[in-house]
Design an enzyme around this catalytic site. Sequence first.
Site, PDB file in Angstrom:
ATOM      1  N   ALA A  78      -0.904 -55.377  61.483  1.00 16.68           N
ATOM      2  CA  ALA A  78      -1.569 -56.538  60.883  1.00 16.68           C
ATOM      3  C   ALA A  78      -3.083 -56.379  60.867  1.00 16.68           C
ATOM      4  CB  ALA A  78      -1.181 -57.813  61.613  1.00 16.68           C
ATOM      5  N   THR A  79      -3.630 -55.573  61.773  1.00 14.69           N
ATOM      6  CA  THR A  79      -5.079 -55.333  61.710  1.00 14.69           C
ATOM      7  C   THR A  79      -5.406 -54.720  60.357  1.00 14.69           C
ATOM      8  OG1 THR A  79      -5.245 -55.055  64.096  1.00 14.69           O
ATOM      9  CG2 THR A  79      -7.011 -54.093  62.771  1.00 14.69           C
ATOM     10  N   GLN A 184       1.857 -64.461  64.127  1.00 14.74           N
ATOM     11  CA  GLN A 184       2.475 -65.181  65.246  1.00 14.74           C
ATOM     12  C   GLN A 184       3.599 -66.113  64.792  1.00 14.74           C
ATOM     13  OE1 GLN A 184       1.979 -64.806  68.535  1.00 14.74           O
ATOM     14  NE2 GLN A 184       0.336 -63.305  68.362  1.00 14.74           N
ATOM     15  N   SER A 204       3.101 -58.375  61.307  1.00 18.60           N
ATOM     16  CA  SER A 204       3.110 -57.235  62.222  1.00 18.60           C
ATOM     17  C   SER A 204       4.489 -57.153  62.888  1.00 18.60           C
ATOM     18  CB  SER A 204       2.044 -57.420  63.298  1.00 18.60           C
ATOM     19  OG  SER A 204       2.101 -56.362  64.222  1.00 18.60           O
ATOM     20  N   HIS A 206       5.407 -55.635  65.746  1.00 16.15           N
ATOM     21  CA  HIS A 206       5.549 -55.660  67.211  1.00 16.15           C
ATOM     22  C   HIS A 206       5.383 -57.044  67.825  1.00 16.15           C
ATOM     23  CE1 HIS A 206       1.348 -55.865  68.904  1.00 16.15           C
ATOM     24  NE2 HIS A 206       1.019 -55.436  67.699  1.00 16.15           N
ATOM     25  N   THR A 244       1.992 -41.191  53.616  1.00 20.81           N
ATOM     26  CA  THR A 244       3.448 -41.047  53.697  1.00 20.81           C
ATOM     27  C   THR A 244       4.047 -42.242  54.428  1.00 20.81           C
ATOM     28  OG1 THR A 244       3.262 -38.651  53.708  1.00 20.81           O
ATOM     29  CG2 THR A 244       5.305 -39.578  54.596  1.00 20.81           C
ATOM     30  N   CYS A 329      -6.718 -58.931  73.288  1.00 16.41           N
ATOM     31  CA  CYS A 329      -7.771 -58.080  72.730  1.00 16.41           C
ATOM     32  C   CYS A 329      -9.106 -58.293  73.418  1.00 16.41           C
ATOM     33  CB  CYS A 329      -7.952 -58.367  71.247  1.00 16.41           C
ATOM     34  SG  CYS A 329      -6.427 -58.189  70.344  1.00 16.41           S
TER      35      CYS A 329
HETATM   36  C1  LIG Z   1      -1.462 -59.130  67.039  1.00 20.79           C
HETATM   37  C2  LIG Z   1      -2.158 -59.832  65.949  1.00 20.79           C
HETATM   38  C3  LIG Z   1      -2.823 -59.125  64.935  1.00 20.79           C
HETATM   39  C4  LIG Z   1      -2.944 -57.632  64.940  1.00 20.79           C
HETATM   40  O1  LIG Z   1      -1.723 -57.019  64.682  1.00 20.79           O
HETATM   41  P1  LIG Z   1      -1.526 -55.447  64.978  1.00 20.79           P
HETATM   42  O2  LIG Z   1      -0.252 -55.126  64.265  1.00 20.79           O
HETATM   43  O3  LIG Z   1      -1.403 -55.331  66.463  1.00 20.79           O
HETATM   44  O4  LIG Z   1      -2.687 -54.718  64.423  1.00 20.79           O
HETATM   45  C5  LIG Z   1      -3.414 -59.855  63.922  1.00 20.79           C
HETATM   46  N1  LIG Z   1      -3.354 -61.189  63.897  1.00 20.79           N
HETATM   47  C6  LIG Z   1      -2.723 -61.903  64.841  1.00 20.79           C
HETATM   48  C7  LIG Z   1      -2.687 -63.387  64.748  1.00 20.79           C
HETATM   49  C8  LIG Z   1      -2.112 -61.244  65.909  1.00 20.79           C
HETATM   50  O5  LIG Z   1      -1.523 -61.967  66.859  1.00 20.79           O
END
Ligand SMILES: *Cc1c(COP(=O)(O)O)cnc(C)c1O
Length: 382
Positions: A78-79, A184, A204, A206, A244, A329
Site C-alpha cells: 500500500a505504500t 485497514q 495491502s 499483509h 514482473t 511506523c
Molecule cells: C500498513 C498501512 C499502509 C502501508 O502498507 P504496506 O503494504 O505495508 O506498504 C498504508 N496505509 C495504511 C492505513 C496502513 O495501515
Amino acid sequence: MNENAKPVYLDYAATTPVDPRVAAKMSGCLLADGDFGNPASTSHAFGWNAAELVEDARVHVAALLGADPRAIVWTSGATEADNLALKGVVEAGGGGHLVTTSYEHKAVLDSAEHLASQGLEVTFVAPGPDGLVAPSAVAAAIRDDTALVSVMHANNEIGCVNDVAAIGRLCRARGVAFHTDAVQSAGKLPLDVDRDCLDLVSLSAHKMYGPKGVGALYVRREPPLPVAAQMHGGGHERGMRSGTLATHQIVGLGEACRLAALDMAADNRRMAALRDRLWAHLKQIPGTRLNGSMEHRLPNNLNVAFADVDGETLLMALDDVAVSSGSACTSATVEPSHVLRAIGVPDELAQSSLRLTVGRFTTADEVDFAGRRVAEVVHALR
Ligand SMILES: *Cc1c(COP(=O)(O)O)cnc(C)c1O
C-alpha cells in the site's frame, strides 16, 4: 502463561499472520512442479497458467471493491499504491492543488509532502476530536484547481471510520478525483467503488491475512483517470506499474480477498465481541480513556490512554503482550503520534496511549490474559 510461550499478539493493525488457506495457495506457485512461470510469458503453458492465476486473483480483489477486474493495478504494497495514486494523478497533469488530512498514514503524508516540496499546494484537513474527517471540511478545502482529494477510510492508529461515500459523492459533484487508503478497512467494511464514488483505492495484503510485499491500487476506468507510472520498465499493468508480476504474492492477495468477502460478517462479529471484552477489562482501570469515537470504529481496534503512565515504559513492561504505542511506523521515535495530536489528544496522554488490535486468530483467553496484564502493569507503574 508459561515462560516459553510467545507473547499474546494484539497488534493486527500492524500486520497479520498469513491465513493457512492463503499460504497453501501461494505455495502452489513456487516450485518446479507448481505454477512458477512468468505471467508475461505468452509463448508457453508455464506463462499461461501463471497468467490465469493472476487474473483469477484480480477478479477476487476487484469483487471485494465491486470493481471491474481490469481496474486493479498490482503493487508491492500500500505504500507504493498510495505513492502511485498521489504522485501519479498529480504528475499526469491533474492540477495544482491536493487535499488530504493531517492524520493519514505516512505513505500518503510523505507523498503529499514530497509533492509540496516540488511546488504543489497541499491542504491538510484536520479530523475532529472524534477521530473523523467531516465531509463538509473536505468540501470547504476543494478549489477550482484541486487535482485530487485523498482521505483514508479507516485510520490505522485509532480505527475511526470515515464516511468515504459522502466524501466521494461531493468530490464527484465537483469533478475532483477521490483516493482512499482502505488498507485497514478492506475485508472488514463493505466498499463499492461505484456506489461510493471512489476513483482510486489502496489495499495491502499483509493487513488482511495475506503476505507482506504485495498490494493493489484500484484506478477508475470510466471515464479514464490518467495516472503517471512511478516505475518504468516493460509496460506491465497497462503501463502504470512495470515489473514482473509476483505470482505467489498476487495469488495470496487474491485468496485473502476471497476469504475476507466470505468470512466478513462472522469475522466482524467475533472481533467485535473480543474487542468489547478487552475494553470491559481496560475501562475498569482508573484514568483510562478511549481515543476517538467508539461508534464509528473498526470492530477490532482499541486505542487507549492510561493517564500518568509513560507509554514506552508500559510497552516495555508488557513483555508478554504484543501491542503498539502510536503506529508501528513511528514506534522507533519518541515523538507523540501525529494521529493522536491531530485529534487533539494532549501530548502527555498521547505518550501514555496504547493501540490494541484483535484479529481472526485471537481467542477469549488471550484477551482475558492481556486485559489482566495491562491492569497489573499500569497499577505497578503508578
Ligand atoms: C500498513 C498501512 C499502509 C502501508 O502498507 P504496506 O503494504 O505495508 O506498504 C498504508 N496505509 C495504511 C492505513 C496502513 O495501515
